[in-house]
Design a protein around this motif. Structure first.
Motif, PDB file in Angstrom:
ATOM      1  N   ARG A 170      24.380  20.571 118.208  1.00  9.24           N
ATOM      2  CA  ARG A 170      24.418  21.948 117.208  1.00  9.24           C
ATOM      3  C   ARG A 170      25.151  23.014 118.434  1.00  9.24           C
ATOM      4  O   ARG A 170      24.161  22.934 119.282  1.00  9.24           O
ATOM      5  CB  ARG A 170      23.392  22.113 116.731  1.00  9.24           C
ATOM      6  CG  ARG A 170      23.304  20.950 115.623  1.00  9.24           C
ATOM      7  CD  ARG A 170      22.155  21.601 114.261  1.00  9.24           C
ATOM      8  NE  ARG A 170      21.245  22.465 114.714  1.00  9.24           N
ATOM      9  CZ  ARG A 170      19.715  22.802 114.901  1.00  9.24           C
ATOM     10  NH1 ARG A 170      19.670  21.122 114.301  1.00  9.24           N
ATOM     11  NH2 ARG A 170      18.806  22.917 115.531  1.00  9.24           N
ATOM     12  N   THR A 171      25.254  24.535 118.626  1.00 13.04           N
ATOM     13  CA  THR A 171      25.523  25.367 118.958  1.00 13.04           C
ATOM     14  C   THR A 171      24.173  25.947 119.596  1.00 13.04           C
ATOM     15  O   THR A 171      24.146  26.424 120.707  1.00 13.04           O
ATOM     16  CB  THR A 171      25.741  26.555 118.119  1.00 13.04           C
ATOM     17  OG1 THR A 171      25.336  27.273 117.301  1.00 13.04           O
ATOM     18  CG2 THR A 171      28.028  26.416 118.016  1.00 13.04           C
TER      19      THR A 171
ATOM     20  N   SER B  64      27.864  21.219 123.991  1.00  8.87           N
ATOM     21  CA  SER B  64      28.332  23.001 122.573  1.00  8.87           C
ATOM     22  C   SER B  64      28.025  24.207 123.577  1.00  8.87           C
ATOM     23  O   SER B  64      28.462  24.111 124.575  1.00  8.87           O
ATOM     24  CB  SER B  64      28.092  23.272 122.002  1.00  8.87           C
ATOM     25  OG  SER B  64      28.138  24.391 120.273  1.00  8.87           O
ATOM     26  N   THR B  65      27.342  24.781 123.042  1.00  9.73           N
ATOM     27  CA  THR B  65      27.091  26.079 124.503  1.00  9.73           C
ATOM     28  C   THR B  65      25.985  25.725 124.870  1.00  9.73           C
ATOM     29  O   THR B  65      25.933  27.199 125.361  1.00  9.73           O
ATOM     30  CB  THR B  65      26.634  27.490 123.275  1.00  9.73           C
ATOM     31  OG1 THR B  65      26.045  26.708 122.687  1.00  9.73           O
ATOM     32  CG2 THR B  65      28.258  27.910 122.790  1.00  9.73           C
TER      33      THR B  65
END
Length: 357
Positions: free
Chosen positions: A14-15, A42-43
């Motif tokens: 998930r981000t 992700s990020t």
């Protein structure tokens, strides 16, 4: 050792994923006997770094470098990879670590192969690499790379990556990918290769190039179609059929917040090409039309019945979750990778534990 009734678990995708929480949950899954732990990115974190952190927290690495250096004469230089591997204690549980899904248009084959070899050397684990064409947001906006022909780039990446993970020489000049002359100084990772695919084109890319296809979100009927397409393509090309895995949102004993979390996670898919058609074919055309008409998020959530969730997720008590798994297996799915991520760590941990009885 527990008997785990699912094939793998995907964490950290998930981000808003918390890297420290992901490590804790991955170690829990490792201790409970899960065979494969997928580590997305992700990020928030890098999948290769996260994999080493998981192995270290599971007890694979403590003191390995120091132990390898012990007794070496002065000036002998740093310990070799083989010496570190021999000094690394054998862990009690050794789940394979699959890194990704990683965007093929961003992670070039040398970078991916070198990262896999590094993780394999440091952890002693079986390693996998999962690749995806990814989205314009990730490839173009974040990384500034072109995304003109994702399927070709994915195919070329796999063509180069396979030999590199085996430390075989490669000289390749493609449309999007070029590589010549790289030879790793580490032992080959022999990483398994997985393609994340939803539609026909990316699925066909995997045949003859990858060990497995993973579908990110699928009804039972869509999974059966993907399996049939893979079989037909493999027959036409006289190749073996890749294994088929499905990512399945999974919550054992969900409360209302957990169900609402899954509802929100589905919103981006309702009007997306391919996914929208899949939901419409499953009998949820009115909801898809609402999404394509620009309805507000609150309206979409209010209009989303639990049947939508059950069409692409395994939710309910343990028997209901196992029944959902069995439906996918009957449709030809070889492996189920559960996505237990939710709004509350306790819900995730409960699900991971419940499926290791």
């Amino acid at each position: 050792m527990s008997q785990v009734i699912v094939d793998g678990v995907l964490l950290g995708n998930r981000t808003d994923s918390d890297a420290a929480l992901t490590v804790r949950l991955a170690v829990l899954a490792d201790e409970l006997g899960y065979r494969e732990i997928w580590l997305g990115e992700s990020t928030g974190h890098d999948a290769f770094a996260l994999a080493v952190a998981v192995a270290a927290a599971a007890g694979d690495l403590p003191g390995a470098c120091a132990d390898a250096e012990a007794g070496r004469p002065p000036g002998a230089g740093p310990a070799t990879a083989d010496e570190i591997r021999r000094a690394t204690p054998e862990p009690r549980n050794r789940a394979a670590l699959t890194l990704g899904p990683l965007p093929a248009l961003v992670r070039d084959p040398v970078t991916a192969a070198r990262g896999a070899a590094s993780v394999a050397t440091l952890t002693g684990r079986d390693i996998g690499l999962a690749l995806t064409a990814s989205t314009g947001l990730v490839v173009v906006d974040w990384h500034g790379r072109p995304r003109t022909d994702p399927a070709t780039a994915l195919a070329e990446t796999l063509t180069v990556l396979g030999p590199l993970t085996r430390n075989e020489p490669i000289s390749f000049q493609g449309v999007s990918v070029r590589s010549r002359g790289f030879r790793a100084r580490l032992e080959p990772s022999e990483a398994s290769l997985t393609v994340l695919a939803f539609g026909l084109e990316a699925s066909e890319v995997a045949v003859g190039r990858a060990d497995r296809v993973a579908v990110p979100l699928a009804t039972v009927e869509h999974a059966a179609r993907i399996k049939a397409r893979l079989a037909l393509t493999a027959d036409r090309l006289h190749r073996s059929v890749p294994r088929l895995a499905v990512f399945l949102p999974t919550v054992v004993d969900p409360d209302q917040q957990a169900l609402d979390w899954i509802r929100r996670s589905l919103l981006p898919y309702l009007d997306a090409d391919g996914f929208g058609r899949m939901f419409a074919e499953a009998g949820h055309g009115e909801l898809v039309d609402l999404a394509r008409g620009g309805a507000h998020e609150r309206s979409l959530l209010a209009a989303m019945p639990e049947d939508v969730l059950r069409s692409i997720a395994a939710i309910g008590d343990l028997n209901q979750v196992c029944s959902a798994f069995e439906d996918y297996r009957q449709a030809g799915v070889d492996e189920i990778v559960m996505l237990p991520e939710n709004h509350a760590p306790g819900v995730i941990e409960h699900t991971i534990r419940a499926l290791a009885k």
